[in-house]
Design a protein around this motif. Structure first.
Motif, PDB file in Angstrom:
ATOM      1  N   PRO A  37       0.997  -1.236  -0.051  1.00 20.80           N
ATOM      2  CA  PRO A  37      -0.139  -0.048  -0.153  1.00 20.80           C
ATOM      3  C   PRO A  37       0.770   1.289   0.030  1.00 20.80           C
ATOM      4  O   PRO A  37       1.920   1.077   0.602  1.00 20.80           O
ATOM      5  CB  PRO A  37      -0.783  -0.138   1.383  1.00 20.80           C
ATOM      6  CG  PRO A  37       0.048  -0.821   2.243  1.00 20.80           C
ATOM      7  CD  PRO A  37       1.073  -1.892   1.413  1.00 20.80           C
ATOM      8  N   ARG A  38       0.415   2.269  -0.489  1.00 21.67           N
ATOM      9  CA  ARG A  38       1.123   3.592  -0.741  1.00 21.67           C
ATOM     10  C   ARG A  38       0.461   4.295   0.269  1.00 21.67           C
ATOM     11  O   ARG A  38      -0.737   4.757   0.171  1.00 21.67           O
ATOM     12  CB  ARG A  38       0.954   4.253  -2.039  1.00 21.67           C
ATOM     13  CG  ARG A  38       1.793   3.226  -3.168  1.00 21.67           C
ATOM     14  CD  ARG A  38       2.082   3.964  -4.467  1.00 21.67           C
ATOM     15  NE  ARG A  38       0.634   4.224  -5.005  1.00 21.67           N
ATOM     16  CZ  ARG A  38       0.336   3.251  -6.064  1.00 21.67           C
ATOM     17  NH1 ARG A  38       1.116   2.205  -6.575  1.00 21.67           N
ATOM     18  NH2 ARG A  38      -0.765   3.385  -6.730  1.00 21.67           N
ATOM     19  N   VAL A  39       1.259   5.196   0.949  1.00 17.72           N
ATOM     20  CA  VAL A  39       0.649   6.120   2.224  1.00 17.72           C
ATOM     21  C   VAL A  39       1.379   7.314   1.921  1.00 17.72           C
ATOM     22  O   VAL A  39       2.506   7.457   2.062  1.00 17.72           O
ATOM     23  CB  VAL A  39       0.657   5.675   3.477  1.00 17.72           C
ATOM     24  CG1 VAL A  39       0.003   6.458   4.422  1.00 17.72           C
ATOM     25  CG2 VAL A  39      -0.207   4.237   3.476  1.00 17.72           C
ATOM     26  N   LYS A  41       1.173  11.907   3.370  1.00 19.59           N
ATOM     27  CA  LYS A  41       0.773  12.563   4.271  1.00 19.59           C
ATOM     28  C   LYS A  41       0.817  14.007   3.541  1.00 19.59           C
ATOM     29  O   LYS A  41       1.949  14.385   2.949  1.00 19.59           O
ATOM     30  CB  LYS A  41       1.691  12.706   5.369  1.00 19.59           C
ATOM     31  CG  LYS A  41       1.220  13.573   6.483  1.00 19.59           C
ATOM     32  CD  LYS A  41       2.212  14.005   7.796  1.00 19.59           C
ATOM     33  CE  LYS A  41       1.833  14.889   8.647  1.00 19.59           C
ATOM     34  NZ  LYS A  41       2.732  15.228   9.666  1.00 19.59           N
ATOM     35  N   SER A  57      -8.393   5.152  -4.314  1.00 18.14           N
ATOM     36  CA  SER A  57      -7.631   5.430  -3.009  1.00 18.14           C
ATOM     37  C   SER A  57      -8.538   5.943  -2.155  1.00 18.14           C
ATOM     38  O   SER A  57      -9.867   6.422  -2.279  1.00 18.14           O
ATOM     39  CB  SER A  57      -6.748   6.524  -3.375  1.00 18.14           C
ATOM     40  OG  SER A  57      -7.521   7.846  -4.017  1.00 18.14           O
ATOM     41  N   ARG A  58      -8.216   5.864  -0.779  1.00 21.34           N
ATOM     42  CA  ARG A  58      -8.919   6.330   0.579  1.00 21.34           C
ATOM     43  C   ARG A  58      -8.284   7.409   0.757  1.00 21.34           C
ATOM     44  O   ARG A  58      -6.998   7.713   0.795  1.00 21.34           O
ATOM     45  CB  ARG A  58      -8.894   4.880   1.400  1.00 21.34           C
ATOM     46  CG  ARG A  58      -9.640   3.931   0.927  1.00 21.34           C
ATOM     47  CD  ARG A  58     -11.123   4.115   0.803  1.00 21.34           C
ATOM     48  NE  ARG A  58     -11.891   2.852   0.366  1.00 21.34           N
ATOM     49  CZ  ARG A  58     -12.654   2.107   1.185  1.00 21.34           C
ATOM     50  NH1 ARG A  58     -12.556   2.416   2.302  1.00 21.34           N
ATOM     51  NH2 ARG A  58     -13.077   1.115   0.826  1.00 21.34           N
ATOM     52  N   LEU A 142      -9.517   0.765   5.873  1.00 24.29           N
ATOM     53  CA  LEU A 142      -8.521   0.699   4.710  1.00 24.29           C
ATOM     54  C   LEU A 142      -8.440  -0.689   4.072  1.00 24.29           C
ATOM     55  O   LEU A 142      -7.982  -1.282   2.938  1.00 24.29           O
ATOM     56  CB  LEU A 142      -7.044   0.959   5.231  1.00 24.29           C
ATOM     57  CG  LEU A 142      -6.832   2.095   5.708  1.00 24.29           C
ATOM     58  CD1 LEU A 142      -5.509   2.453   6.254  1.00 24.29           C
ATOM     59  CD2 LEU A 142      -7.008   3.178   4.314  1.00 24.29           C
ATOM     60  N   TRP A 144      -7.104  -3.277   5.549  1.00 26.90           N
ATOM     61  CA  TRP A 144      -6.017  -4.076   5.851  1.00 26.90           C
ATOM     62  C   TRP A 144      -6.111  -5.461   6.757  1.00 26.90           C
ATOM     63  O   TRP A 144      -6.935  -5.272   7.832  1.00 26.90           O
ATOM     64  CB  TRP A 144      -4.874  -2.998   6.377  1.00 26.90           C
ATOM     65  CG  TRP A 144      -4.286  -1.909   5.531  1.00 26.90           C
ATOM     66  CD1 TRP A 144      -4.773  -2.123   4.176  1.00 26.90           C
ATOM     67  CD2 TRP A 144      -3.748  -1.045   5.637  1.00 26.90           C
ATOM     68  NE1 TRP A 144      -4.310  -0.926   3.670  1.00 26.90           N
ATOM     69  CE2 TRP A 144      -3.417  -0.252   4.552  1.00 26.90           C
ATOM     70  CE3 TRP A 144      -3.212  -0.428   7.056  1.00 26.90           C
ATOM     71  CZ2 TRP A 144      -2.831   1.020   4.549  1.00 26.90           C
ATOM     72  CZ3 TRP A 144      -2.156   0.544   6.870  1.00 26.90           C
ATOM     73  CH2 TRP A 144      -2.098   1.383   5.681  1.00 26.90           C
TER      74      TRP A 144
END
Length: 226
Positions: A37-39, A41, A57-58, A142, A144
């Motif tokens: 997953p790509r996160v 900020k 995307s979320r 998400l 996960w």
């Protein structure tokens, strides 16, 4: 063996009264080609989130009671080597914070989307009161696959005490600290402490503006302190 890819960091930074900019990032190659997953900020308005139409995307956003925000931001700007130079005068800073009004812009931009299935809106105060409950909300949102055992291991690592203990090493780049000597990024981590630094007049003006700019449900949501 997986081929190692060189990646650049993605940073979002703010220049006073200008738009956010992205630097050290080739959005099309570096970001979109990195592993899932790509996160990421960022501090942007809703319409500035880089999400193409139809994106899966979320978005997770965290809001804090506005009465705790000005003094927190004042101390953040005062201690940062990367932020604007400001005088050690909170009253003057409060006037600038109210004039620019970015907090109000962010809330107004996100509030209409509060019912979107792709948005999870957390409150800082709820995270303080029950971190585990909010952490489960996050991972379920998400999708996960986090187990009970993994959650037990993770929670101490995202707590305030642990983050503060690692601050000196985590907030350095090329051996240089982002923060002036004697200043801290993880300063207090409480609720209502910054509010107590406001004068009665400052708090009244801030609350009056919240009530003037936000609908009643939104006011109740963001001002979650008693």
């Amino acid at each position: 063996e997986k081929r190692k890819r060189k990646r650049k960091n993605v940073f979002f930074f703010f220049k006073q009264k200008t738009a956010y900019e992205i630097y050290q990032c080739d959005w099309s190659s570096d970001v979109c080609s990195s592993d899932l997953p790509r996160v990421f900020k960022m501090h942007v308005l809703w319409d500035e989130i880089p999400r193409p139409a139809g994106s899966m995307s979320r978005v997770v956003t965290i809001i804090r009671d506005p009465r705790d925000v000005p003094y927190s931001m004042f101390r953040h700007a005062l201690g940062s080597r990367r932020g604007p130079d400001i005088a050690d005068d909170f009253d003057a800073y409060f006037e600038r914070w109210m004039e620019f009004g970015y907090y109000f812009k962010v809330v107004r931009s996100v509030w209409p989307h509060r019912g979107d299935g792709s948005l999870l809106w957390l409150r800082y105060e709820d995270l303080q009161r029950d971190l585990e409950k909010e952490a489960w909300r996050l991972v379920r949102f998400l999708g996960w696959p986090v187990s009970e055992t993994e959650m037990v291991q993770v929670l101490p690592l995202v707590g305030f005490d642990h983050m503060r203990a690692r601050e000196s090493s985590a907030l350095k780049r090329d051996g240089q600290s982002y923060w002036k000597e004697g200043s801290r990024f993880f300063r207090e981590g409480g609720m209502g402490k910054n509010r107590s630094r406001l004068s009665e007049e400052q708090e009244r003006r801030l609350v009056d503006r919240v009530r003037a700019e936000f609908e009643t449900d939104c006011c109740d949501f963001v001002m979650s302190l008693s």
